[in-house]
Design a protein around this motif. Structure first.
Motif, short mmCIF file in Angstrom:
data_model
loop_
_atom_site.label_atom_id
_atom_site.label_comp_id
_atom_site.label_asym_id
_atom_site.label_seq_id
_atom_site.Cartn_x
_atom_site.Cartn_y
_atom_site.Cartn_z
N PHE A 106 0.80 -1.21 0.00
CA PHE A 106 0.00 0.00 0.00
C PHE A 106 0.84 1.27 0.00
N ILE A 151 3.54 0.58 6.00
CA ILE A 151 3.30 0.76 4.56
C ILE A 151 4.59 1.00 3.78
N SER A 192 -6.50 8.19 1.85
CA SER A 192 -6.28 6.76 2.07
C SER A 192 -7.20 5.92 1.19
N ASP A 246 -5.91 2.27 0.32
CA ASP A 246 -5.36 1.79 1.59
C ASP A 246 -6.43 1.90 2.67
#
Length: 166
Positions: A4, A67, A110, A115
């Motif tokens: 991600f 991440i 996001s 994500d």
């Protein structure tokens, strides 16, 4: 690099972490000022919020590393140090309003980059920030309704003073 990783998202998360660490510094400072003024209850309340903000910063830094991002949290944001309790509460209110706005933006980003784990974490933090905002709004409402002197009387822990006299 993790699945991600997104440079813009990592940058946003780093900024949110810096803001949380700055809030820790701000609220700890406010707690010490309140303690110096003898408002032990208000001191304790600011200390509790500082600890919650520290926890948020830790969660954000964990997520940045997860991440595949790099931590860029080696600075703090400046803040005002008012000369009275009303000013402290108003600055707290403004900081929480900014946090809510910023977290909403980070949730959108996001989700845009796919994500959803980060979005879920940010939603949790946002919910707690909204609780902080509700608390300070109630404090300001009480202050307005009962007046500054009466409000501050409620923020002195007389039991602590009694223990010191023993």
């Amino acid at each position: 690099m993790r699945k991600f990783y997104n440079e813009q998202l990592a940058s946003e998360l780093n900024q949110r972490a810096v803001e949380e660490l700055s809030a820790v510094h701000q609220y700890t400072t406010y707690a010490q000022i309140c303690g110096n003024w003898g408002y032990n209850v208000l001191q304790h309340e600011f200390q509790e919020y500082a600890l919650q903000e520290l926890h948020h910063a830790q969660e954000l830094m964990e997520r940045i590393l997860y991440i595949g991002g790099q931590l860029e949290t080696n600075r703090l944001e400046p803040f005002q140090i008012p000369s009275n309790a009303t000013g402290l509460l108003m600055e707290f209110d403004a900081a929480e309003a900014d946090a809510i706005e910023n977290y909403n933006r980070t949730i959108q980003l996001s989700e845009q980059v796919g994500d959803y784990g980060t979005a879920e974490l940010i939603r949790h933090i946002l919910s707690e920030e909204e609780g902080h905002k509700l608390w300070v709004q109630r404090q300001l409402d009480q202050l307005e309704h009962v007046g500054l002197d009466n409000y501050l009387t409620l923020k002195v822990d007389n039991e602590e003073e009694d223990e010191e006299e023993d």
